[in-house]
Design a protein around this motif. Structure first.
Motif, PDB file in Angstrom:
ATOM      1  N   THR A   6       6.206  -1.847  -9.131  1.00 31.82           N
ATOM      2  CA  THR A   6       5.578  -2.152  -7.851  1.00 31.82           C
ATOM      3  C   THR A   6       5.051  -0.866  -7.230  1.00 31.82           C
ATOM      4  O   THR A   6       5.720   0.157  -7.236  1.00 31.82           O
ATOM      5  CB  THR A   6       6.577  -2.810  -6.863  1.00 31.82           C
ATOM      6  N   PRO A   7       3.828  -0.904  -6.724  1.00 34.93           N
ATOM      7  CA  PRO A   7       3.261   0.307  -6.137  1.00 34.93           C
ATOM      8  C   PRO A   7       3.956   0.683  -4.839  1.00 34.93           C
ATOM      9  O   PRO A   7       4.571  -0.157  -4.176  1.00 34.93           O
ATOM     10  CB  PRO A   7       1.801  -0.060  -5.898  1.00 34.93           C
ATOM     11  N   ALA A   8       3.832   1.967  -4.477  1.00 39.45           N
ATOM     12  CA  ALA A   8       4.446   2.460  -3.251  1.00 39.45           C
ATOM     13  C   ALA A   8       3.739   1.912  -2.023  1.00 39.45           C
ATOM     14  O   ALA A   8       4.314   1.855  -0.953  1.00 39.45           O
ATOM     15  CB  ALA A   8       4.418   3.982  -3.229  1.00 39.45           C
ATOM     16  N   TYR A   9       2.498   1.520  -2.182  1.00 37.44           N
ATOM     17  CA  TYR A   9       1.725   1.057  -1.040  1.00 37.44           C
ATOM     18  C   TYR A   9       0.770  -0.037  -1.508  1.00 37.44           C
ATOM     19  O   TYR A   9       0.196   0.055  -2.584  1.00 37.44           O
ATOM     20  CB  TYR A   9       0.914   2.213  -0.446  1.00 37.44           C
ATOM     21  N   ARG A  10       0.612  -1.059  -0.700  1.00 40.99           N
ATOM     22  CA  ARG A  10      -0.375  -2.114  -0.959  1.00 40.99           C
ATOM     23  C   ARG A  10      -1.216  -2.293   0.292  1.00 40.99           C
ATOM     24  O   ARG A  10      -0.731  -2.146   1.405  1.00 40.99           O
ATOM     25  CB  ARG A  10       0.299  -3.448  -1.300  1.00 40.99           C
ATOM     26  N   ILE A  11      -2.498  -2.612   0.093  1.00 33.45           N
ATOM     27  CA  ILE A  11      -3.376  -2.912   1.210  1.00 33.45           C
ATOM     28  C   ILE A  11      -2.826  -4.163   1.899  1.00 33.45           C
ATOM     29  O   ILE A  11      -2.558  -5.159   1.225  1.00 33.45           O
ATOM     30  CB  ILE A  11      -4.824  -3.161   0.723  1.00 33.45           C
TER      31      ILE A  11
END
Length: 174
Positions: A6-11
């Motif tokens: 899972t990415p550290a940040y999502r839009i």
């Protein structure tokens, strides 16, 4: 500890809905302007030959943004892939693209964890991936980008002033 898949940040979803409604072509024009100013001069002629006329897409999945482009007549050009799928699509979230550019993540790691999806012509995809892996990412640092933009502007100004300076403008009655 963060899960590596899972990415550290999502839009944020509300912003993604707005971004996804934007027309693609103006964004693609801005995107290719950046590619031409920053990246094109660092690509090997053999790579550019293989890219000639091929349709490409960068799909920022969490922002629902798509940048469609091609390499034609010595420059990246914005494209409209409205009827057929492009020859090659790279799809990932914005954070994953950021990590790729910063060399914080390896493309193979993102690919095998399904955070980077490559669709279309496999040979073309491998060539583009290997080309990007071989480029010194320092060319994307703000100082280098500003230097390249200033150099491109200077070259354009000199090219426009040259006909007047050598008398060609006068000879043609300008």
């Amino acid at each position: 500890m963060q899960n590596p898949t899972t990415p550290a940040y999502r839009i944020p979803e509300p912003l993604a809905r707005v971004l996804g409604r934007l027309p693609r072509y103006p964004g693609s024009l801005l995107f290719v302007t950046g590619l031409n100013l920053v990246l094109a001069r660092h690509l090997h002629p053999d790579t550019l030959h293989m890219l000639e006329g091929r349709s490409l897409r960068i799909h920022v999945a969490d922002a629902d943004l798509r940048f469609d482009y091609t390499w034609r007549n010595g420059a990246f050009r914005a494209a409209r892939h409205t009827q057929a799928e492009p020859d090659l699509t790279f799809r990932a979230d914005a954070w994953d693209f950021h990590c790729l550019l910063q060399r914080q993540e390896d493309p193979d790691t993102l690919f095998f964890s399904r955070r980077l999806v490559i669709e279309g012509d496999t040979e073309l995809g491998l060539m583009v991936k290997n080309t990007l892996d071989s480029i010194d990412m320092a060319v994307f640092r703000p100082k280098a980008v500003l230097r390249d933009v200033a150099l491109a502007l200077r070259q354009r100004l000199v090219a426009r002033a040259r006909p007047i300076a050598d008398g060609a403008g006068i000879a043609r009655g300008r």
